[in-house]
Enzyme design. Structure first.
Site, PDB file in Angstrom:
ATOM      1  N   LYS A   1       1.972  -3.078   8.663  1.00  6.53           N
ATOM      2  CA  LYS A   1       3.054  -2.354   8.458  1.00  6.53           C
ATOM      3  C   LYS A   1       4.408  -3.075   9.026  1.00  6.53           C
ATOM      4  O   LYS A   1       4.417  -3.400  10.082  1.00  6.53           O
ATOM      5  CB  LYS A   1       2.836  -1.008   9.480  1.00  6.53           C
TER       6      LYS A   1
ATOM      7  N   GLY B   1       7.591   4.118   4.070  1.00 10.68           N
ATOM      8  CA  GLY B   1       8.020   5.335   4.550  1.00 10.68           C
ATOM      9  C   GLY B   1       9.558   5.197   5.208  1.00 10.68           C
ATOM     10  O   GLY B   1       9.990   3.956   5.038  1.00 10.68           O
TER      11      GLY B   1
ATOM     12  N   LEU C   1       0.935  -1.231   0.141  1.00 13.78           N
ATOM     13  CA  LEU C   1      -0.081   0.036  -0.084  1.00 13.78           C
ATOM     14  C   LEU C   1       0.977   1.162  -0.338  1.00 13.78           C
ATOM     15  O   LEU C   1       0.415   2.319  -0.450  1.00 13.78           O
ATOM     16  CB  LEU C   1      -0.879  -0.067   1.261  1.00 13.78           C
ATOM     17  N   GLY C   2       1.944   1.040   0.414  1.00 14.00           N
ATOM     18  CA  GLY C   2       2.778   2.091   0.709  1.00 14.00           C
ATOM     19  C   GLY C   2       4.229   2.067   1.363  1.00 14.00           C
ATOM     20  O   GLY C   2       4.181   0.768   2.037  1.00 14.00           O
TER      21      GLY C   2
ATOM     22  N   VAL D   1       4.010  -0.965   4.104  1.00 15.74           N
ATOM     23  CA  VAL D   1       2.505  -1.291   4.428  1.00 15.74           C
ATOM     24  C   VAL D   1       1.923  -1.975   3.348  1.00 15.74           C
ATOM     25  O   VAL D   1       1.976  -1.948   2.117  1.00 15.74           O
ATOM     26  CB  VAL D   1       1.847   0.262   4.820  1.00 15.74           C
TER      27      VAL D   1
ATOM     28  N   ASP E   1       6.625  12.411  11.575  1.00 15.00           N
ATOM     29  CA  ASP E   1       6.686  12.339  10.353  1.00 15.00           C
ATOM     30  C   ASP E   1       5.433  12.546   9.859  1.00 15.00           C
ATOM     31  O   ASP E   1       4.666  11.957   9.080  1.00 15.00           O
ATOM     32  CB  ASP E   1       7.024  10.666   9.994  1.00 15.00           C
TER      33      ASP E   1
END
Ligand SMILES: *[C@@H]1O[C@H](CO)[C@@H](O)[C@H](O)[C@H]1NC(C)=O
Ligand SMILES: *[C@@H]1O[C@H](CO)[C@@H](O)[C@H](O)[C@H]1NC(C)=O
Ligand SMILES: *[C@@H]1O[C@H](CO)[C@@H](O)[C@H](O)[C@H]1NC(C)=O
Ligand SMILES: *[C@@H]1O[C@H](CO)[C@@H](O)[C@H](O)[C@H]1NC(C)=O
Ligand SMILES: *[C@@H]1O[C@H](CO)[C@@H](O)[C@H](O)[C@H]1NC(C)=O
Ligand SMILES: *[C@@H]1O[C@H](CO)[C@@H](O)[C@H](O)[C@H]1NC(C)=O
Ligand SMILES: *[C@@H]1O[C@H](CO)[C@@H](O)[C@H](O)[C@H]1NC(C)=O
Ligand SMILES: *[C@@H]1O[C@H](CO)[C@@H](O)[C@H](O)[C@H]1NC(C)=O
Ligand SMILES: *[C@@H]1O[C@H](CO)[C@@H](O)[C@H](O)[C@H]1NC(C)=O
Length: 703
Positions: A416, A397, A394-395, A402, A537
């Site tokens: 995550k 960082g 999903l993404g 994730v 963040d």
């Protein structure tokens, strides 16, 4: 006189050297056999009925014998034990009867023993058996003399067996079933014994089998040998050195000479002045063979229950013997008076003292604590299944990747996986994502593990705020826990604002609501009592939107989890575009740093520009805060930079004018958030208030 002196000296020496629970001044052992009270040698050394005599053998050696005995023979004592069961092991001579060639009886010894004038002993029925050897023999023992003249029999017990053999071929070694040898169990309650031999046919000319023998012997000690029928040559002398057999006697404290009618049991004994169980931690037990009682040390204690001081029942230190305690390796055995307990090591809990901490197979147990608070714990394997092998990312960082997952009830979740640096592999591959666990100092590990638990619990509680992504569960099997969050359907603000595929259609009121919701979440975190939390963040990709475009701030607490694991301390770093320049100087992350980052988010919301971008014609990188602050200074408004999709300049109508005013208010707020001096920045609570004022203004014109 000198011999008496020597004796006294010896007695004293023995008393000092050996704490064998004998009365002070009394012999503690004789001929290598320990003599614990209630047994004793000499007057006043034993309880009544338990006296032992220490005599000289033919070679001058000491021999303990039962005393007093009423017959001429001495009964040799092999062992006296007080616990766990009251037993005396003694040697008894074998009874016999022999014949000459014409069948005349040449000698007989009935093996009468009356070792029991005081009635304390019973021949153990469970530990002994009766053997008869012979070739035309019927032998039996009788026991328990009945004193009533009208009694049907003179003894209460008769038991025996028959053995025959017509020649020397039949008896075989090891076989005792009637050919030359027979054996039989004995009943309980036997106080004494006397063998009686009888035969059916003449014994004349029976030279292959000149004698009959009978004895009670402890089970397992005697095995029939055919040669035993001829190899012993009995005579009528004192039979102490004659063929003997060991047997076990049960003993107990039996009053009135062991009379079964008047001997007292545990029901009354403790009230009697001469109650035998003297040790503090002793217990009374009813005799199982005959009347009376005996004493035992209470559970967890060991020693002599019949004495009060030296040698009495004392605590067993179970911890010293791994066999007597069952504390797991995760715990420490602590001895207590009469028992022990297992004290779990740091951060271990439960019956088995399982670790509470990320550690492979047992992590679930640690998770029980979390489960109790509604936090689900998953195993790595379960997570792999939930995420379908981490197939949909999903993404990601600074803190990790994730992945989308689906839990049992069909709900979507976001999993995550922590990560220190970006890795090319998008898999939650443990080797890549999470450093192989260093071997930390134990104390450090303990602190980390405890903090992880606390942090997860804390995050779980806090994330119930409507504008924070709810934490649902975690996996404790990795060195930094993997967290499972609610799935927020509409992606991130980043995607919506900056997607190249889909033009952003968010209206100003929608953007304002997103700003207010996210600001409220951050303000809430900043307000938490004594646990003031820096998000660390804040950026549009960490502001997720649900179906109704409600914002939900994510990645809250990641920095903390990483920081707990000291290895990752340096990984606490926000996206450079949103990072307070102050932080870069001081490396000290404060609440004001979050305010700065939020200022950048506000700018992105109203300008729909990224925090930094590259501009071909200007040949360089543009930094949104710098550009906007400059623009605002130059024009007294951010007009030149506002998102053209926000209808603010087209007309002179009230709404457009208002939109522009509202945008300027937001722009001004953002500029304050970006102040270099952190003291000039508003708090997040003030940011919320100001944004709400903007909303009031906006609503007033939009209704
Ligand atoms: C007596 O028996 C006990 C336990 O049954 C044993 O520990 C001890 O060594 C024995 N003593 C002798 C002298 O046989
Ligand atoms: C045994 O004890 C009794 C009564 O306490 C005492 O009169 C007697 O002198 C003692 N005998 C010995 C040999 O110590
Ligand atoms: C036993 O033997 C010892 C020496 O071996 C001797 O002094 C003692 O008098 C003897 N006791 C008896 C009762 O015979
Ligand atoms: C055998 O014993 C009987 C009785 O003791 C005796 O009368 C007889 O003489 C003995 N016979 C032999 C051969 O010794
Ligand atoms: C014993 O043996 C002798 C000699 O073989 C024989 O004369 C006698 O009758 C036998 N006695 C019996 C009772 O069998
Ligand atoms: C029988 O008991 C005696 C006396 O304690 C011992 O010496 C012998 O070894 C025992 N035999 C067996 C087979 O246990
Ligand atoms: C011992 O036996 C007596 C009499 O049979 C009985 O009343 C008592 O409860 C028993 N005590 C124990 C501890 O078994
Ligand atoms: C360990 O000891 C406790 C307390 O004595 C007991 O409840 C438990 O059953 C024991 N467990 C094992 C495996 O022996
Ligand atoms: C948000 O989600 C709803 C339902 O999933 C969808 O209809 C809508 O288009 C989404 N909005 C955005 C801005 O993606």
């Amino acid at each position: 006189m000198s011999s008496l002196l020597l004796r006294v000296l010896l007695i004293q020496l023995a008393a000092v050297e050996c704490l064998s629970a004998a009365i002070p001044g009394c012999l503690t052992q004789c001929g290598g056999v320990e003599i614990p009270y209630p047994f004793g040698v000499g007057t006043n050394c034993s309880r009544k009925g338990f006296r032992i005599k220490c005599i000289n053998g033919s070679a001058g050696e000491e021999i303990p014998v039962l005393l007093p005995t009423t017959r001429y023979q001495n009964i040799r004592v092999l062992n006296l034990s007080v616990s766990p069961l009251p037993e005396a092991r003694v040697l008894l001579p074998v009874a016999w009867q022999c014949f000459n060639a014409t069948g005349g009886v040449t000698g007989i010894y009935s093996g009468d023993v009356d070792f029991n004038p005081e009635g304390v002993y019973r021949i153990s029925n469970t530990q002994n058996e009766l053997f008869v050897l012979g070739c035309d023999t019927y032998a039996f023992t009788k026991g328990v003399r009945v004193h009533n003249v009208n009694a049907r029999f003179p003894y209460r017990y008769f038991t025996g067996c028959i053995t025959v053999s017509v020649d020397d071929k039949d008896p075989r070694d090891g076989a005792c079933a009637g050919l030359g040898c027979c054996r039989v169990d004995i009943p309980p309650g036997i106080t004494d014994t006397s063998m009686t031999f009888s035969s059916t046919w003449t014994r004349a000319n029976q030279t292959f089998c000149p004698c009959d023998y009978a004895f009670i012997v402890e089970k397992g000690n005697y095995t029939f040998k055919a040669s035993d029928l001829v190899s012993h040559t009995p005579d009528n002398r004192l039979p102490l050195d004659w063929w003997t057999m060991p047997l076990r006697l049960d003993w107990a404290i039996r009053d009135n000479n062991g009379d079964s009618m008047t001997s007292i049991s545990c029901a009354q004994a403790p009230n009697e002045p001469d109650y035998g169980c003297r040790s503090k931690h002793s217990e009374c037990t009813n005799s199982t063979n005959g009347p009376g009682y005996f004493c035992k040390c209470a559970h967890g204690y060991d020693g002599n229950p019949y004495v009060q001081s030296d040698g009495e029942c004392t605590n067993i230190n179970e911890c010293q013997d791994p066999k007597s305690h069952n504390c797991s390796s995760g715990s420490k055995c602590i001895d207590t008076d009469g028992g022990y307990y297992c004290q779990c090591n740091f951060f271990r809990r439960g019956q088995q003292c399982d670790p509470l901490i990320p550690m492979a197979a047992v992590a679930l147990n640690g998770g029980k604590l979390l489960n109790a608070q509604g936090i689900t714990t998953y195993t790595k394997r379960e997570l792999k299944k939930i995420t379908n092998g981490y197939s949909k990312r999903l993404g990601g960082g600074h803190f990790g990747n994730v992945y989308e997952g689906t839990i049992v009830d069909g709900r979507k979740v976001a999993v995550k996986c922590p990560l220190r640096t970006r890795v090319s592999s998008h898999r939650c591959h443990w080797k890549n994502l999470i450093r192989p666990r260093r071997v930390p100092l134990p104390q450090q590990r303990v602190e980390e593990d405890g903090s992880f638990m606390n942090e997860i619990r804390f995050q779980f509680e806090v994330s119930r705020h409507k504008n924070l992504v709810q934490l649902l569960g975690c996996c404790l099997e990795t060195d930094i826990p993997i967290l499972v969050f609610e799935f927020v359907a509409n992606g991130s603000l980043e995607d919506i604002l900056h997607s190249a595929k889909k033009p952003c259609t968010l209206s100003l009121p929608e953007r304002l609501d997103i700003a207010i919701g996210s600001a409220e979440a951050i303000a809430y975190m900043h307000s938490l009592d004594n646990q003031k939390r820096v998000h660390g963040d804040i950026k549009p990709s960490n502001i997720l939107l649900d179906d109704d475009l409600n914002p939900k701030v994510s990645d809250f607490g990641s920095s903390k989890l990483l920081a707990i694991h000291s290895y990752y301390v340096r990984a606490v770093a926000a996206d450079i575009g949103y990072m307070d320049p102050l932080y870069m100087k001081t490396e000290h992350f404060t609440l004001e740093c979050d305010v700065y980052s939020f200022g950048v988010v506000l700018l992105e919301l109203i300008t729909r520009r990224r925090a930094s971008w590259y501009e071909q014609d200007h040949q360089g990188n543009k930094i949104l805060p710098i550009e906007f602050v400059k623009c605002f200074k130059d024009h007294g408004s951010g007009c030149a930079m506002y998102d053209s999709r926000l209808d603010f300049s087209a007309g002179e109508d009230a709404q457009s004018r208002c939109n522009k005013r509202c945008l300027d208010m937001i722009g001004m707020l953002a500029v304050r958030c970006l102040k270099e001096d952190k003291r000039e920045r508003p708090t997040m609570a003030e940011v919320v208030e100001e944004l709400k004022r903007v909303k009031v203004l906006l609503l007033g014109t939009h209704i």
